[in-house]
Design an enzyme around this catalytic site. Structure first.
Site, PDB file in Angstrom:
ATOM      1  N   ARG A 153       1.097   3.708   1.766  1.00 62.16           N
ATOM      2  CA  ARG A 153       1.510   4.152   3.088  1.00 62.16           C
ATOM      3  C   ARG A 153       2.758   3.389   3.567  1.00 62.16           C
ATOM      4  O   ARG A 153       3.371   3.771   4.548  1.00 62.16           O
ATOM      5  CB  ARG A 153       0.338   3.965   4.057  1.00 62.16           C
ATOM      6  CG  ARG A 153       0.564   4.482   5.452  1.00 62.16           C
ATOM      7  CD  ARG A 153       0.740   5.994   5.465  1.00 62.16           C
ATOM      8  NE  ARG A 153       1.163   6.447   6.800  1.00 62.16           N
ATOM      9  CZ  ARG A 153       2.412   6.382   7.248  1.00 62.16           C
ATOM     10  NH1 ARG A 153       3.378   5.865   6.497  1.00 62.16           N
ATOM     11  NH2 ARG A 153       2.714   6.817   8.446  1.00 62.16           N
ATOM     12  N   LYS A 154       3.110   2.305   2.867  1.00 62.29           N
ATOM     13  CA  LYS A 154       4.275   1.505   3.266  1.00 62.29           C
ATOM     14  C   LYS A 154       5.488   1.928   2.442  1.00 62.29           C
ATOM     15  O   LYS A 154       5.385   2.761   1.544  1.00 62.29           O
ATOM     16  CB  LYS A 154       3.985   0.018   3.079  1.00 62.29           C
ATOM     17  CG  LYS A 154       2.565  -0.404   3.383  1.00 62.29           C
ATOM     18  CD  LYS A 154       2.168  -0.288   4.847  1.00 62.29           C
ATOM     19  CE  LYS A 154       0.728  -0.758   5.027  1.00 62.29           C
ATOM     20  NZ  LYS A 154       0.230  -0.689   6.375  1.00 62.29           N
ATOM     21  N   LEU A 155       6.629   1.268   2.705  1.00 55.18           N
ATOM     22  CA  LEU A 155       7.865   1.701   2.043  1.00 55.18           C
ATOM     23  C   LEU A 155       7.873   1.403   0.542  1.00 55.18           C
ATOM     24  O   LEU A 155       8.176   2.260  -0.277  1.00 55.18           O
ATOM     25  CB  LEU A 155       9.042   0.968   2.698  1.00 55.18           C
ATOM     26  CG  LEU A 155      10.216   1.826   3.103  1.00 55.18           C
ATOM     27  CD1 LEU A 155       9.766   2.852   4.116  1.00 55.18           C
ATOM     28  CD2 LEU A 155      11.310   0.960   3.683  1.00 55.18           C
TER      29      LEU A 155
ATOM     30  N   HIS B 268       0.861  -1.186   0.000  1.00 55.32           N
ATOM     31  CA  HIS B 268       0.000   0.000   0.000  1.00 55.32           C
ATOM     32  C   HIS B 268       0.904   1.245   0.000  1.00 55.32           C
ATOM     33  O   HIS B 268       2.000   1.213   0.562  1.00 55.32           O
ATOM     34  CB  HIS B 268      -0.886  -0.029   1.262  1.00 55.32           C
ATOM     35  CG  HIS B 268      -1.880   1.084   1.312  1.00 55.32           C
ATOM     36  ND1 HIS B 268      -1.582   2.303   1.877  1.00 55.32           N
ATOM     37  CD2 HIS B 268      -3.147   1.162   0.855  1.00 55.32           C
ATOM     38  CE1 HIS B 268      -2.646   3.091   1.755  1.00 55.32           C
ATOM     39  NE2 HIS B 268      -3.599   2.425   1.142  1.00 55.32           N
TER      40      HIS B 268
END
Ligand SMILES: *Cc1c(COP(=O)(O)O)cnc(C)c1O
Length: 386
Positions: free
Chosen positions: A191-193, A189
């Site tokens: 929002r992740k790295l 997603h």
């Protein structure tokens, strides 16, 4: 590499997170579209192989997101109705919901105040003879002490599933999170790295488990659509067991393959910025910034700070004042047990979870962040938390 212009690149607003996507991702996605094969195919297979190599796992199975990876992990373990799955409440709610999808009952355990993760000490008191699995989250990228959890759980026959949604590029006991473990689930997603828009990966050390996972993510089919196509001859498929549609597309995988090449640069820049936050905020009494635990390193996917307990303003006031200064910080990790969706589950004492969720916030941190931008965050935060 040139960063693409962002829709919110307004000079006055500092975002909490911004994906690092460049021209290479654009070209890779375009190449996949131009090839005419956009569903799960050869790029997903290549992404799986490269991901497995990156984290030191024998096998990686690409799926539609990390939530379906967790669901699949519990399904593969045969967890079902009547079983209990221990989870931290202190996590994105998908961790709890995964237990529900297979008909099991989620049981909340508290977390350690320093790391925000389950420990052998917080899990032991909630184990019963119905406990079949524990979902251990590497929260915000901080590795959980999986070794001591395994020492507690393996002798009891309780499975460990790692929710590594946030932990690509983190290490535990000298190895990447996900290396050599039974089942670990990753998220892509934004929002992740590492991001593919939506997407997930299940890693396992067992080739048999991987084969079954590949079948289950594609309706239980004996031959994947991509394989049938590649063979060129008519190959009738069979449906060997009830499965799911948890597939990733080749467009996502093409983006993901480029993102994998950026992990080392992403993690080292984030660690640099996090240690700069630590220096600049060191003299704020009682403010604590998340840090590496003794057994591993965090990728600083989220740089969270715990506010001093005696602060005269609430955390939400701090967030509001930062927002007023054009800084988009966020509340810390949620606590699932406080949400209406979990009102049917027995209430337990979760003091560390409640303290962390009430008094922590996530500071802006993204690959392209400049030192002047970071200084603005520090100045604004110091003005509120003095
Ligand atoms: C983001 C996240 C998930 C869900 O990931 P998706 O890919 O959005 O399904 C699960 N667990 C944790 C801890 C997360 O942070």
């Amino acid at each position: 590499m040139t960063a693409l212009s962002q829709p919110d690149a307004d000079l006055t607003t500092i975002p909490v997170m911004r994906p690092w996507l460049g021209e290479e991702e654009v070209a890779a996605a375009a190449e996949a579209v131009a090839s005419g094969w956009i569903a799960q195919g050869p790029r997903v297979r290549a992404f799986e192989e490269e991901f497995a190599r990156r984290v030191g796992a024998a096998e990686a199975v690409a799926v539609s997101n990390c939530t379906t990876a967790l669901h699949l992990a519990l399904h593969l373990l045969g967890v079902g109705p009547g079983d209990e799955v221990v989870v931290p409440s202190f996590s994105f709610i998908a961790t709890t919901n995964a237990a529900r999808y297979v008909g099991a009952r989620p049981v909340f355990a508290d977390v350690d105040l320093a790391t925000g993760n389950l420990t052998a000490d917080t899990v032991a008191p909630v184990l019963t003879d119905r406990t079949r699995a524990v979902i251990v989250v590497h929260q915000a990228g901080v590795p959980a002490d999986t070794r001591s959890l395994r020492d507690l759980l393996e002798p009891r026959g309780v499975a460990v599933v790692e929710d590594a949604a946030c932990a690509i590029g983190s290490t535990v006991y000298g190895r990447p999170v996900g290396a050599g473990v039974d089942l670990a689930a990753f998220s892509f997603h934004p929002r992740k790295l590492v991001t593919t828009g939506e997407g997930g990966m299940l890693t396992t050390r067992s080739p048999e488990v991987a084969t079954r996972a590949r079948r289950l993510r594609e309706h239980g089919m004996s031959v994947s659509a991509a394989d049938r196509h590649a063979r060129g001859s008519v190959t009738p498929e069979q449906y060997l067991e009830p499965g799911f549609n948890f597939r990733m597309t080749d467009v996502q995988a093409a983006i993901g393959r480029v993102q994998l090449t950026r992990i080392d640069a992403m993690v080292s820049r984030r660690r640099e910025l996090a240690s700069r936050y630590r220096e600049l905020l060191a003299d704020v009494p009682g403010l604590r910034l998340v840090a590496d635990p003794p057994w591993g390193t965090t990728n600083y996917q989220s740089c969270w700070a715990l506010l001093p307990p005696d602060l005269p303003v609430s955390r939400d006031d701090v967030l509001a004042q930062l927002a007023g200064a054009g800084i988009s910080a966020r509340r810390g990790i949620m606590a699932a047990h406080l949400e209406p969706a979990c009102a049917d589950l027995p209430r337990r004492e979760l003091p560390a979870t409640e303290r962390l969720t009430a008094d922590s916030l996530i500071l802006p941190l993204y690959h392209q962040m400049t030192e002047p931008e970071q200084d603005r965050v520090v100045t604004a935060l110091r003005a509120v938390v003095r």
